[in-house]
Enzyme design. Structure first.
Site, short mmCIF file in Angstrom:
data_model
loop_
_atom_site.label_atom_id
_atom_site.label_comp_id
_atom_site.label_asym_id
_atom_site.label_seq_id
_atom_site.Cartn_x
_atom_site.Cartn_y
_atom_site.Cartn_z
N TYR A 21 36.15 40.94 -4.97
CA TYR A 21 36.05 41.11 -3.52
C TYR A 21 35.99 42.59 -3.13
O TYR A 21 36.63 43.01 -2.16
CB TYR A 21 37.24 40.42 -2.82
CG TYR A 21 37.04 38.92 -2.74
CD1 TYR A 21 36.27 38.39 -1.72
CD2 TYR A 21 37.59 38.06 -3.68
CE1 TYR A 21 36.05 37.02 -1.64
CE2 TYR A 21 37.37 36.70 -3.61
CZ TYR A 21 36.60 36.19 -2.58
OH TYR A 21 36.39 34.84 -2.50
N TYR A 148 39.44 27.38 2.40
CA TYR A 148 39.17 28.14 1.18
C TYR A 148 39.79 27.39 0.01
O TYR A 148 41.01 27.19 -0.03
CB TYR A 148 39.74 29.57 1.25
CG TYR A 148 39.48 30.31 -0.04
CD1 TYR A 148 38.21 30.79 -0.34
CD2 TYR A 148 40.50 30.49 -0.98
CE1 TYR A 148 37.96 31.44 -1.54
CE2 TYR A 148 40.25 31.13 -2.18
CZ TYR A 148 38.98 31.61 -2.46
OH TYR A 148 38.72 32.23 -3.66
N ASP A 247 45.39 20.56 -1.43
CA ASP A 247 45.25 21.82 -2.16
C ASP A 247 46.46 22.68 -1.81
O ASP A 247 46.47 23.40 -0.82
CB ASP A 247 43.94 22.52 -1.77
CG ASP A 247 43.77 23.86 -2.48
OD1 ASP A 247 44.71 24.30 -3.17
OD2 ASP A 247 42.69 24.47 -2.33
N LYS A 276 48.70 29.55 -8.38
CA LYS A 276 49.40 30.70 -7.80
C LYS A 276 50.90 30.78 -8.16
O LYS A 276 51.25 31.40 -9.14
CB LYS A 276 49.17 30.76 -6.30
CG LYS A 276 47.70 31.04 -5.98
CD LYS A 276 47.46 31.62 -4.61
CE LYS A 276 46.06 32.19 -4.52
NZ LYS A 276 45.14 31.43 -3.69
#
Ligand SMILES: *Cc1c(COP(=O)(O)O)cnc(C)c1O
Length: 433
Positions: A21, A148, A247, A276
């Site tokens: 990114y 996302y 999610d 994560k």
């Protein structure tokens, strides 16, 4: 080569590395971090930074946690990796059993992969093959605008269309995006119902599954919606036999104040995606869990009903050991006291700055605080506030990485009161500048 040794780390970095990114042409030199401890990161010159975004939402117990480090080292010395087809190992079994106890009671199996995107790919493939194995053609997928779900192709396809996906939009499979649930979510619920009914064919809806980020859309700017809306959406899907995929890659592991964001509701999704915070944010790892309803359609004498998916490092023992160690730390009362303390502090700070002229809106869910700033420009990832704010905070020793015009705080739970106060202080200073 000799030359390279004369350069500092950041200069060497940009000779050979392409960062995520990052527009490499205009980006500032990366900051070389040589050590982490608790909520702090230290650069090579000894400057410290408070990691107020948990290093892209992953860290939960602090950096280089000694207990996790010890467990990882122990595991590495014992068994670093083994093929997971035809074999198993103690830490995979321990982790699966412990996670299934934490997940809603309908969850029955866990499937391991490497990160959040792969956890999402696995979930989508499970949902689609569920219908394939049942001999029904159901290929439509529902998601929420602005979602996302990751950067691999399937995960991109179910994500909102944006600057991130523009180069690939023509190649992404079609997904029905429902409007984001604003206020009481009435519009979203209406859309959901009309999408289902308009796709009925021979008494059956053609919709296979619905994937969502429960309660908080991360990349969209920490956009939040209520548990009641989520509950209703899942309930409608269940009534119409549409598979629901939570999610929880960002929201899991205490982030929203409870262990999982879906712990705020009583409806149980069919599939969960975790990553994560799974390893305490220490390394790459992903898990997709599913209910027996899903699993049973694959459990068959027919080889064609097999789930043909796997990664080289499936259920890596070191990642499993880190995850089990992180779960141990979640057994400690102190972790949950820290989470409540952050919630309380966020709440007080939100009240304090709510009426600031620059503040458009403030939302909070558990340890996540999102401050939307007023802006003349359109809200977007490329909003210029972002760059100015990022530099402003870094100069003051705080890592905050606004999403467009949204400044958010999402700290490791071990962040101290003094550190958290400093984070708020620099935000206030920014709002006053
Ligand atoms: C970060 C994220 C992903 C992707 O995870 P990666 O490990 O970056 O591939 C998927 N879903 C959500 C909700 C996320 O926040």
């Amino acid at each position: 080569m000799c030359n390279n040794l004369d350069m500092n780390l950041a200069e060497r970095d940009i000779q050979s590395i392409w960062h995520p990114y990052t527009q490499m042409k205009t980006a500032a030199l990366p900051i070389p971090i040589v050590r982490g401890e608790g909520a702090l990161l230290f650069d090579e010159n000894g400057n410290e930074y408070i990691d107020a975004i948990s290093s892209w939402w992953v860290n939960v117990h602090g950096h280089s946690h000694p207990y996790i480090a010890e467990k990882v080292y122990e595991q590495f010395k014992t068994l670093e990796h083994v093929i997971f087809a035809g074999f198993t190992h103690p830490k995979a079994v321990e982790l699966a059993e412990r996670l299934l106890k934490k997940l809603p009671e309908n969850q029955n199996r866990v499937f391991f992969s490497d990160n959040g995107s792969t956890a999402v790919e696995v979930a989508l493939k499970m949902a689609l093959q569920y219908w394939h194995n049942k001999g029904e053609k159901r290929i439509n997928i529902l998601a929420i605008d602005g979602a996302y779900h990751g950067d691999t192709f399937g995960a991109m396809a179910v994500s909102g269309r944006s600057a991130f996906t523009a180069a690939f939009d023509d190649l992404l499979f079609d997904v029905i995006h429902l409007p984001f649930p604003e206020k009481n979510g009435e519009t979203t619920i209406q859309h959901l119902k009309s999408q289902i009914s308009s796709r009925f064919n021979q008494d059956k809806s053609q919709i296979s599954c619905f994937i969502f980020e429960p309660l908080v859309q991360g990349a969209a700017g920490m956009r939040m919606y209520s548990p009641e809306v989520l509950q209703e959406m899942i309930s409608i899907c269940r009534e119409n036999n549409i598979i629901t995929i939570a999610d929880e890659v960002m929201t899991g592991f205490g982030r929203t104040g409870k262990f999982f964001a879906t712990d705020y509701i009583s409806e149980n999704p069919d599939i969960f995606c975790l990553s994560k915070g799974l390893t305490g944010g220490t390394m790459a790892f992903g898990i997709t869990s599913c209910s027996s309803k899903i699993y049973d359609t694959f459990f068959s004498d027919d080889k064609m009903k097999t789930f043909f998916h796997g990664h080289s490092f499936t259920a890596n023992p070191v990642a499993c050991a880190a995850s089990c160690a992180s779960l141990d730390l979640f057994e400690e009362q102190e972790t949950w006291e820290n989470i409540s303390r952050i919630e309380q502090s966020h709440c007080e700070f939100a009240e304090k700055i709510r009426r600031n002229d620059l503040v458009e809106d403030i939302c909070q869910q558990g340890t996540i605080l999102a401050i939307e700033l007023k802006t003349g420009e359109e809200t977007s990832y490329f909003n210029s506030i972002r760059d100015n704010a990022y530099d402003f905070f870094i100069k003051r020793g705080v890592l905050l990485r606004p999403l467009g015009n949204v400044i958010y705080v999402l700290p490791p739970y071990c962040i101290t009161e003094v550190q958290l106060a400093k984070v708020y202080e620099v935000i206030e200073e920014f709002l006053g500048s």
